[in-house]
Structure formats: structure tokens, C-alpha cells
Design a protein around this motif. Structure first.
Motif, PDB file in Angstrom:
ATOM      1  N   TRP A  32     -25.945 -16.004 -22.768  1.00  0.00           N
ATOM      2  CA  TRP A  32     -26.859 -14.862 -22.614  1.00  0.00           C
ATOM      3  C   TRP A  32     -26.649 -13.901 -23.771  1.00  0.00           C
ATOM      4  O   TRP A  32     -25.655 -13.972 -24.491  1.00  0.00           O
ATOM      5  N   ARG A  33     -27.555 -12.983 -23.918  1.00  0.00           N
ATOM      6  CA  ARG A  33     -27.354 -11.917 -24.899  1.00  0.00           C
ATOM      7  C   ARG A  33     -28.112 -10.669 -24.459  1.00  0.00           C
ATOM      8  O   ARG A  33     -29.120 -10.763 -23.729  1.00  0.00           O
ATOM      9  N   SER A  34     -27.619  -9.547 -24.904  1.00  0.00           N
ATOM     10  CA  SER A  34     -28.260  -8.282 -24.547  1.00  0.00           C
ATOM     11  C   SER A  34     -27.798  -7.200 -25.523  1.00  0.00           C
ATOM     12  O   SER A  34     -27.015  -7.466 -26.436  1.00  0.00           O
ATOM     13  N   HIS A  35     -28.293  -6.013 -25.302  1.00  0.00           N
ATOM     14  CA  HIS A  35     -27.854  -4.848 -26.082  1.00  0.00           C
ATOM     15  C   HIS A  35     -27.294  -3.793 -25.147  1.00  0.00           C
ATOM     16  O   HIS A  35     -27.758  -3.651 -24.019  1.00  0.00           O
ATOM     17  N   GLN A  36     -26.336  -3.065 -25.629  1.00  0.00           N
ATOM     18  CA  GLN A  36     -25.850  -1.899 -24.901  1.00  0.00           C
ATOM     19  C   GLN A  36     -26.226  -0.676 -25.739  1.00  0.00           C
ATOM     20  O   GLN A  36     -25.800  -0.542 -26.886  1.00  0.00           O
ATOM     21  N   ALA A  37     -27.043   0.206 -25.176  1.00  0.00           N
ATOM     22  CA  ALA A  37     -27.483   1.382 -25.934  1.00  0.00           C
ATOM     23  C   ALA A  37     -26.504   2.530 -25.747  1.00  0.00           C
ATOM     24  O   ALA A  37     -26.091   2.825 -24.620  1.00  0.00           O
TER      25      ALA A  37
END
Lengths: 523, 179
Positions: A352-357
Motif C-alpha cells: 500500500w502507499r499513502s501520504h501523511q500531511a
């Protein structure tokens, strides 16, 4: 008999219980605590002087008093006529119809009226307010080109761009229009002639009957005189007096800056490019009565992405619910806000992949746009290089806008995965240079808020565990202590209190904290 | 009476509670600010009586709730007036207003409850708010209202019973239709 242990709880009981658990929003708490702090100061320095905050229904301060009357004058017309216009529309009409207004504000000292404040308003030339108090002079001038604030004790005059194009908002900032006009009663016994004009009296009590306001209107329903009295030992005593004249001749030279020659002139203009107008954005979209605009997207070392975006109400939203500006009485009120979400995505092979803002700074512009600087930290399985950003976002309507959607049974928040896909520039920036640039820009934007009670421009501090005091405070508001243990939070600071070194150190610590592996999940 | 340390003794320990109870009744930043301002004005004008009261903290909270209640009444009245106005305008234009949602969302429910609280007798309303929204002990409510604990319980119970009756349509077991 019903009691608290009643097992047969109703929807109402449950709703009230949930209501009892509702936490106070931080911005509201800050605002109310500021008011308590003022009260504490008065109480602790009690010397028989009635505190000015109790002059509630009209006078927030003598400095603001004049302008409220100037504005109120015309407002009475439609209010008493029972018109169906909103107060906001009435205010606009009032400003448009008055050619000039001259008002004086006086306080009752040692048995006589002492003039402290004067206001001159000329539709063609601007607005000037002068206050003399305790040997100090303050002046506020907006002549259509610039806005000046002069303070003799500081020996400085601060210049900003004019807001005369938005005079109504400027007046509204100094005075809550609706409060002055609400619930006044006619009292024919107090009718009198004022400077040869027959005037009618309207009265209103406040502070649980310990204060009263008296307003005299002429035959055109314009305010001619306002008095405020305080009950002391069973007797009404004079407290404040305002007199208002209309359409009197005014010399244009009055609206030129007139300060002592040794005054330090401070010119504040937003840094070039930091006006955050929609037209300068690289992406803009109207959603839920709001306009979301992306102003900058940049690639930063370590796979980070730097983004600046804003949210502001549409013109229609402002027309329906009133304009929000950098006004103390509006505090942190906003018609909408946004959250950059993770954009979590499942990949092949259970990856999986994502961003943390991570928020780096916040600012509200003069025309009511809320701007956020953020860094996106990549999480999960990313390729070495990506050329686009899928920007995911939650958008929320707030305040009256939210109420309106809810009343119609419509969604008041939306999630976009993604909202848009933006190209990333080739250049990779150095993180510390980005942070330094933000710090510099934010400092410049915050200069005009030095004396502001409400911080519209803020820099976040380091992520820290909740203090025991904070935990106990939130427990008092109904949260469970076990849920709060281990939680972290960031405190926002006024930018001028944060040296660059501290900001760099805090942001590095925060990025490290955010980058720690956490349980992945859709966002 | 020297009131210089009264803030530290009586108000500081309940600052959060004062803010919380006003906010929970009003849920509006401006209204909460105004209600607190009114409450502080009353505390100031009666400071000697307040600070020599057997239970100053409870009395201060009662003042806060009273002011929030007054503000709520004004708001409800204003909203009703606006509603009447809107209905008139709608009638005249021949357009139908926006239909409400089928599901009673949390805020609407809370609003309906508050609308009914403001038409309760003041003591019932204030006691109900103290107990149901601020979860004050009956002993404190009694001291704040200047009545016995039993009377305070009666106020709360009657207030809640009336609320249930007036909002019976919200309760599946209350004889009305479920939302």
C-alpha cells in the motif's frame, strides 16, 4: 419517578448525554478564556472603577463607540420600519446613504463629560478615528489608498493596504451591528429636542438591569444622541455619551496622515505572491459553497511534497451568511475547512502507499481565505520518483453553511480521492530552505497582527504528549482519561514569538514523529 | 470586602466548566462570547454577594447557565421569527421551501431539545441544564438555586418529564413516530 438511573432512557436523554460530552472547540475556548483573563485583571485591580466590558450592548470600547453609532444611525431606519432586509444589507445601505458622519464619544469623569473619541467618515474620502485617553493618542485612518494606525506611545504609524473597498466589513470589525439594535423599547417620556430637532427616545437595559442605554432618534430615524447609564447605589449615573451629526461639511485634508514628524512609519504590504488570490492558483474548484485553491506544489528532498492551498467562501455564501474577515468578533469562525487526507491506496502483493500531511503554517488573508502550508510525507511503498500528486482531501462546510446543508438533508462534507492530480516540478528543494522560506513569509504576514487579539497567522509547535493538566481539562469536558493517555498534540504559536531556529528544530522533530510507522488504513 | 483574590479562589478552578456549559448550551462562538460577557457583568455587579455566597462556584455556574439560557431564548425566538418570515416569502412566491431530511441528524435533535428547554419555566430549565448538560451534583444545583436538594431534583425531573412529553414524537417508546 424518573431519575438519573432510569433504564428507560429516551432519545432525548441520549442526545443530552452526548451534548454533555461535546468538547469546546479550541478557538472558542481561547476566545472565552481571553475574556475571563480580562475579567480577572479587572477583579484583581479593583479600585471602584466599573469595568468597560460591561458596556455590552453598544460600547466595546470608546474607540469603537463612535463608529458603531455612525453605522447604527442609519440602521435604525429599516429596523424600526420592520423591513425584511437583513441587518447586513441594512449596514451596506447605511454606509452608501450617509454622505458624511461626525461623531464624538465622551466619558463621565469628575462630574463632567470628557471627549475621548471622534470619528469622521466621508463617503468620498475615507474614515478617521481619533482617541485621546490617558495622555495617549491613537488614530485610525483609511483614505482609500492606505490604512494607517498611529499610536503615540509607540511613536509609530503602521501602514497597510486600504480596505475602503470593504468599508462595511471594516465597520463591522469594530462593532457588532445587530447587538445595538436588538430589543430596545420606545419611551415617549424621554422625547426631547436635540439642537432644534425633535427626537424620540428608545431605551434598553443590560447587565441584568445594572446598566441602561438611551438612544434618541430624529424624525428620519437617525441616531442623534446615545447615553449609557450605570446603576450605582440605586441611582442612575452618567457613564458614556455619544453625539452624532450627519452630512456636515468635511475638509478632504482631514483624511491625510497627520502625525508628529518623528513618528516611525512602518509599511506593511503582503510579500509579492502572498496574496493568495484565486486567479494565481494552479488549481481551483468550487465545492459545497467554498472555493478550494491550490497555490503551490513543490518537490522536496526525501520524497516530500510541499503544498500551499486555501479555502474561502464563494460570493454566494458570503451574500447569504455575511462576510468573514480578520475581525476580533469573528475569531476563528469559518464557513469551511479542509483536511488533506492520506489518499491510501492498496497495491499489488498486499502493499500500500499513502501520504501523511503535516501542517507547517496557517494564515487568514484580509479577504477571508484560510491558507495552509503543508508537507506530505510518503508512507508505504512508493517508487523512487513520481511525476504527479494525487491530492486527496476532505472538505467540510461549517457554521451557517453547514446548517443550511443539514437543513436540506444534503451532505455538508465531501471526500475526494483524489480531488485533483497535479504535476510535480522537476526541481527538488532542500527542506530547510523550504522551512526558512515559510518562516520568512509567515513573519511578514503576521506583522500586521502584532496587536491583534486573535492570531490569524500561526506556526505550529512541536508535537508533544498531552500534559496532565490538559488531560484533566479534557476529562472535565467528558472525555475518558484512558482514551487521552498517549495522545499528542501541537500548539499553535504567534509567528513573531517563534525564532527561525526553534521553528526548524520543531518541524524536524514533528516530521520525524509523523514519519514513525503507524497502522496503515484507508484515508 | 476585598475581592482581589476572588478570581483565584472561585473562578479559576471552574473556568473550564464555565466555558463548557455555555458552549454546550449555545454551540455558537459569538453567542457564547456574549453570554459569558453578560455573566461576568452580573458577577461583577453582584460580586460581593457572589463571593460571600455559601457556594460561590455553583452560583457562578448558575449565572453562566442563566445567561446562556437567555441567549438561547433570544436565538430561538429570532429563528422562529425568521422562519415565519421565510414561510411568508415562500407563500408569496409560490415556491416550496427546501424539504427537511428524513433522518433527524444530531444537531437538529439537539436544536429541537434546546427549543423546548427555553419554553420551560426558568428554574426547571436552569436546573435541567445544570444537571443534564453540565452534570452538576444535586447538592450544588440546590445551593446555586437557593433551594433544597429535593426541590432541585423535582425541578430537574419535571423539566425532563416535560421535555419528554413535548418531544414524544422523537421517542419510539414515547407514543409518537420514530424519526
Amino acid at each position: 419517578m424518573n431519575n438519573d438511573n432510569d433504564n428507560n432512557k429516551t432519545v432525548i436523554d441520549h442526545a443530552l448525554e452526548r451534548s454533555a460530552e461535546a468538547p469546546v472547540p479550541p478557538e472558542v475556548e481561547t476566545r472565552l478564556r481571553a475574556r475571563l483573563a480580562g475579567f480577572r485583571q479587572k477583579l484583581e485591580s479593583e479600585c471602584g472603577v466599573t469595568p468597560s466590558y460591561h458596556r455590552h450592548w453598544v460600547l466595546r470600547s470608546a474607540f469603537a463607540a463612535m463608529i458603531c453609532l455612525a453605522l447604527a444611525a442609519a440602521l435604525w431606519v429599516t429596523l424600526l420600519g420592520g423591513g425584511q432586509q437583513s441587518l447586513y444589507a441594512q449596514a451596506i445601505q447605511a454606509i452608501e446613504e450617509a454622505k458624511t458622519i461626525h461623531a464624538t464619544g465622551n466619558v463621565w469623569l469628575d462630574g463632567q463629560w470628557i471627549t475621548q473619541t471622534e470619528v469622521w467618515y466621508d463617503r468620498d474620502h475615507g474614515l478617521l478615528m481619533k482617541e485621546e485617553r490617558g495622555g495617549r493618542t491613537r488614530a485610525f485612518l483609511d483614505n482609500g489608498v492606505y490604512q494607517w494606525e498611529y499610536q503615540s506611545d509607540k511613536g509609530s504609524a503602521v501602514r497597510k493596504p486600504s480596505r475602503s473597498g470593504n468599508m462595511t466589513a471594516m465597520l463591522d470589525e469594530l462593532f457588532g451591528v445587530d447587538r445595538i439594535l436588538n430589543r430596545a423599547q420606545r419611551d415617549p417620556n424621554g422625547d426631547r429636542d436635540i439642537e432644534g430637532v425633535s427626537c424620540r427616545l428608545y431605551t434598553k437595559s443590560f447587565g441584568d438591569g445594572n446598566g441602561r442605554g438611551l438612544v434618541w432618534l430624529d424624525d428620519q430615524n437617525l441616531v442623534r444622541r446615545f447615553e449609557e447609564h450605570i446603576l450605582s447605589d440605586g441611582q442612575w449615573q452618567n457613564d458614556e455619551l455619544c453625539t452624532v451629526e450627519y452630512d456636515v461639511p468635511m475638509d478632504a485634508s482631514r483624511f491625510e496622515l497627520d502625525v508628529p514628524p518623528d513618528t516611525r512609519l512602518v509599511e506593511i504590504d503582503p510579500p509579492p505572491g502572498d496574496r493568495f488570490v484565486i486567479d494565481d492558483g494552479i488549481y481551483s474548484q468550487e465545492i459545497l459553497g467554498l472555493i478550494v485553491t491550490v497555490h503551490e506544489v513543490k518537490r522536496v528532498e526525501g520524497g516530500l511534497i510541499y503544498i500551499v492551498h486555501s479555502v474561502r467562501p464563494t460570493e454566494e455564501t458570503e451574500q447569504r451568511f455575511g462576510r468573514l474577515r480578520k475581525m476580533p468578533r469573528h475569531g476563528g469562525k469559518r464557513y469551511g475547512d479542509t483536511t488533506i487526507t492520506s489518499g491510501w491506496r492498496r497495491l499489488e502483493n498486499d502493499k500500500w502507499r499513502s501520504h501523511q500531511a503535516v501542517s507547517l503554517a496557517k494564515h487568514r488573508t484580509e479577504d477571508g481565505a484560510d491558507v495552509t502550508w503543508s508537507l506530505l510525507i510518503p508512507e508505504g511503498d512508493w517508487p523512487d520518483r513520481v511525476d504527479t500528486l494525487d491530492l486527496s482531501m476532505k472538505i467540510f462546510a461549517r457554521e451557517e453553511l453547514q446548517d443550511a446543508y443539514e437543513a436540506q438533508g444534503l451532505e455538508w462534507h465531501k471526500r475526494f480521492r483524489p480531488l485533483t492530480t497535479l504535476p510535480l516540478p522537476e526541481v527538488v528543494l532542500v527542506l530547510d530552505e523550504v522551512l526558512t522560506d515559510i518562516h520568512t513569509r509567515i513573519q511578514a504576514l503576521a506583522v500586521s497582527e502584532v496587536d491583534s487579539k486573535w492570531p490569524w497567522t500561526t506556526l505550529p509547535g512541536r508535537m508533544l504528549p498531552l500534559t496532565e493538566q490538559k488531560i484533566q481539562q479534557r476529562v472535565k469536558f467528558g472525555e475518558k482519561e484512558e482514551d487521552l493517555q498517549g495522545l499528542h498534540s501541537r500548539r499553535n504559536h504567534r509567528p513573531l514569538d517563534v525564532p527561525l531556529e526553534d521553528y526548524l528544530e520543531d518541524m524536524h522533530a514533528d516530521l520525524e514523529w509523523y514519519a514513525k510507522p503507524k497502522k496503515p488504513g484507508p484515508g | 470586602m476585598d475581592t482581589s483574590d476572588s478570581y483565584t479562589r472561585f473562578i479559576e478552578p471552574i473556568e473550564g466548566q464555565m466555558i463548557g456549559v455555555i458552549w454546550r448550551v449555545l454551540r455558537d462562538a459569538d453567542d457564547s462570547d456574549d453570554a459569558l460577557q453578560n455573566a461576568l457583568t452580573k458577577i461583577w455587579s453582584k460580586r460581593r454577594a457572589v463571593f460571600s455566597h455559601p457556594n460561590p462556584k455553583a452560583l457562578i455556574l448558575r449565572i453562566c447557565i442563566n445567561c446562556a439560557y437567555d441567549s438561547l431564548r433570544r436565538r430561538v425566538k429570532h429563528r422562529r421569527d425568521q422562519q415565519v418570515l421565510r414561510e411568508r416569502v415562500t407563500d408569496q412566491s409560490g415556491q416550496s421551501g427546501a424539504s427537511g431530511g428524513d433522518v433527524l441528524v444530531e444537531d437538529e435533535l439537539r436544536q429541537q431539545i434546546m427549543d423546548q428547554i427555553v419554553v420551560l419555566p426558568r428554574k426547571q430549565a436552569v436546573a435541567a441544564l445544570m444537571r443534564l448538560v453540565d452534570r452538576m451534583p444535586y447538592a450544588d444545583i440546590a445551593q446555586a438555586l437557593g433551594c433544597s436538594e429535593t426541590t432541585a431534583r423535582v425541578h430537574v425531573t419535571r423539566g425532563r418529564t416535560r421535555l419528554r412529553e413535548r418531544l414524544s414524537h422523537l421517542n419510539p417508546t414515547g407514543g409518537g413516530n420514530a424519526p
